[in-house]
Design an enzyme around this catalytic site. Structure first.
Site, PDB file in Angstrom:
ATOM      1  N   SER A   1      31.462  -4.912  16.702  1.00  0.00           N
ATOM      2  CA  SER A   1      30.691  -3.775  16.231  1.00  0.00           C
ATOM      3  C   SER A   1      29.498  -4.260  15.442  1.00  0.00           C
ATOM      4  O   SER A   1      29.573  -5.278  14.745  1.00  0.00           O
ATOM      5  CB  SER A   1      31.553  -2.863  15.359  1.00  0.00           C
TER       6      SER A   1
ATOM      7  N   HIS B   1      23.020   0.757  16.884  1.00  0.00           N
ATOM      8  CA  HIS B   1      24.455   0.566  16.637  1.00  0.00           C
ATOM      9  C   HIS B   1      25.145   0.341  17.965  1.00  0.00           C
ATOM     10  O   HIS B   1      24.819   0.982  18.964  1.00  0.00           O
ATOM     11  CB  HIS B   1      25.044   1.808  15.961  1.00  0.00           C
TER      12      HIS B   1
END
Length: 402
Positions: free
Chosen positions: A189, A203
């Site tokens: 992530s 993101h």
């Protein structure tokens, strides 16, 4: 965000974050916030704790981590084998191949970001746990181009309470009953916040999850699923940039199923919805979760393709915008939009909620937050302005490519 997917809190470091509120339902609830908020990791020797977030967890669901000086070859337990039960099949198991993929993605993304930044370097923390699992957290902070960039991987074994199971997988068909549920999770992530307000935040998160309970355990059906996505959050719209970003996402999806991009694009728009603001966090991308209704091998390949598409989707945009001249007014608008980013991540994001409920490593969970953000009371951009156009696109999602 599910940055190090889940990891236990470290007592040797502190995140300061002067923000206290729970699931605001109106703008009035946000009027108590200061104009600006800074979020940065403090020195390990610092005892300063400025209004830190408090999350009650009834009991630790994950073992406390142990710092490591070197990266291990794998974070998997020695007992983790392939589906055949033969130890020799372990390198070919989905768990092993997914871990290999996320670590390669972490390396490639960090190298690309350091190359663009020029002067900034990632700080790395490696950690493991006695019962298996661990992770690698990397953060580049106060660079020449990037204000803050976190790229984390983790492999986690733990036990979660039913409420955390529902946070991780809200569609449980009513078959979840009280009782601890063993799980395995692995993921990569990242959230990347550039300094220049004309350079967008990005993101991405790709994860694999299994409930690890025996088949007959009440209320804990043994399941696996994939989740992930990549999304763009600019402060200003450059249509060519947004179209490029979405085109790369569509290209990755189309290699597997032509229905994926429109389906996951809408899912992204719906997921990153800030309910109390009635607007989206940004301009979307793709998002999917709880995917297990396709062949497992196909979904592993699909996740790999999407993760490998981050660099070609994002780096050309950063190269184009990182040196664009800007004013204090442009920077102030960027900070206001980052306030929205903070609101979504702390109130609605499933990964953040899951990590906090299971006693995750707080530095990794909150690495998605920008160094600074801004709140102004009842701020309204001038209609027709570039700021207004961004807000309008967040309120009314667009189809960026045909």
């Amino acid at each position: 965000m599910l940055p190090a997917i889940l990891s236990s809190p470290s007592s040797s470091s502190t995140s300061t974050f002067p923000l206290r509120y729970s699931s605001p339902s109106s703008l009035t609830n946000l009027s108590s916030l200061p104009l600006t908020i800074g979020c940065r990791r403090t020195s390990k020797k610092s005892t300063h704790n400025n209004c830190s977030i408090r999350v009650q967890v009834s009991s630790r669901m994950i073992e406390k981590e142990t710092p490591e000086t070197e990266r291990p070859h794998t974070f998997l337990r020695e007992s983790d084998e392939g589906s055949s039960g033969d130890e020799s099949s372990k390198p070919n198991s989905v768990r092993a191949r997914f871990e290999k993929m996320i670590r390669e993605v972490q390396d490639s993304v960090c190298a690309a970001l350091e190359d663009v930044d020029g002067g900034g370097k990632f700080k790395e923390d490696v950690w493991s746990r006695p019962g298996g699992g661990g992770g690698i957290s990397r953060v580049l902070q106060d660079g020449d181009v990037f204000e803050k960039a976190g790229v984390n991987v983790s492999v986690v074994y733990g036990v979660m309470p039913p409420e955390a199971y529902r946070a991780a997988r809200p569609v449980d068909n009513g078959d979840t009953k009280p009782g601890p549920i063993p799980f395995f999770a692995a993921g990569v992530s990242s959230v990347i916040h550039p300094k220049n307000p004309f350079a967008p935040t990005v993101h991405f998160n790709y994860r694999y999850f299994e409930t690890d309970a025996p088949k007959d355990t009440p209320g804990a059906p043994r399941q696996w699923w994939f989740g992930g996505g990549t999304d763009l959050t600019p402060a200003y719209i450059f249509e060519d940039d947004v179209k490029h970003f979405h085109s790369v996402q569509k290209g990755a999806c189309d290699k597997f199923d032509a229905s994926f991009y429109p389906r996951f694009k809408k899912w992204c728009d719906d997921y990153f919805y800030i309910k109390h603001r009635d607007e989206r966090r940004g301009l979307g991308g793709i998002f999917f979760d709880d995917l297990n209704d396709y062949d497992q091998e196909m979904l592993l390949s699909f996740s790999t393709e999407c993760a490998n598409s981050v660099i070609p989707a994002y780096i050309p945009i950063i190269e184009k915008r990182k040196d664009t001249p800007f004013t204090d007014e442009h920077k102030a608008w960027q900070q206001l939009r980052r306030g929205r980013y903070v609101e979504f991540n702390l109130v609605y994001d499933r990964g953040t909620t899951f990590g906090l409920k299971t006693g995750g490593r707080i530095e990794s969970i909150l690495v998605s937050l920008p160094l600074s953000a801004r709140w102004e009371y009842d701020h309204q951009p001038v209609e027709g302005s570039e700021e207004w156009k961004l807000l309008d696109a967040c309120i009314n999602p667009k189809e960026w490519i045909c």
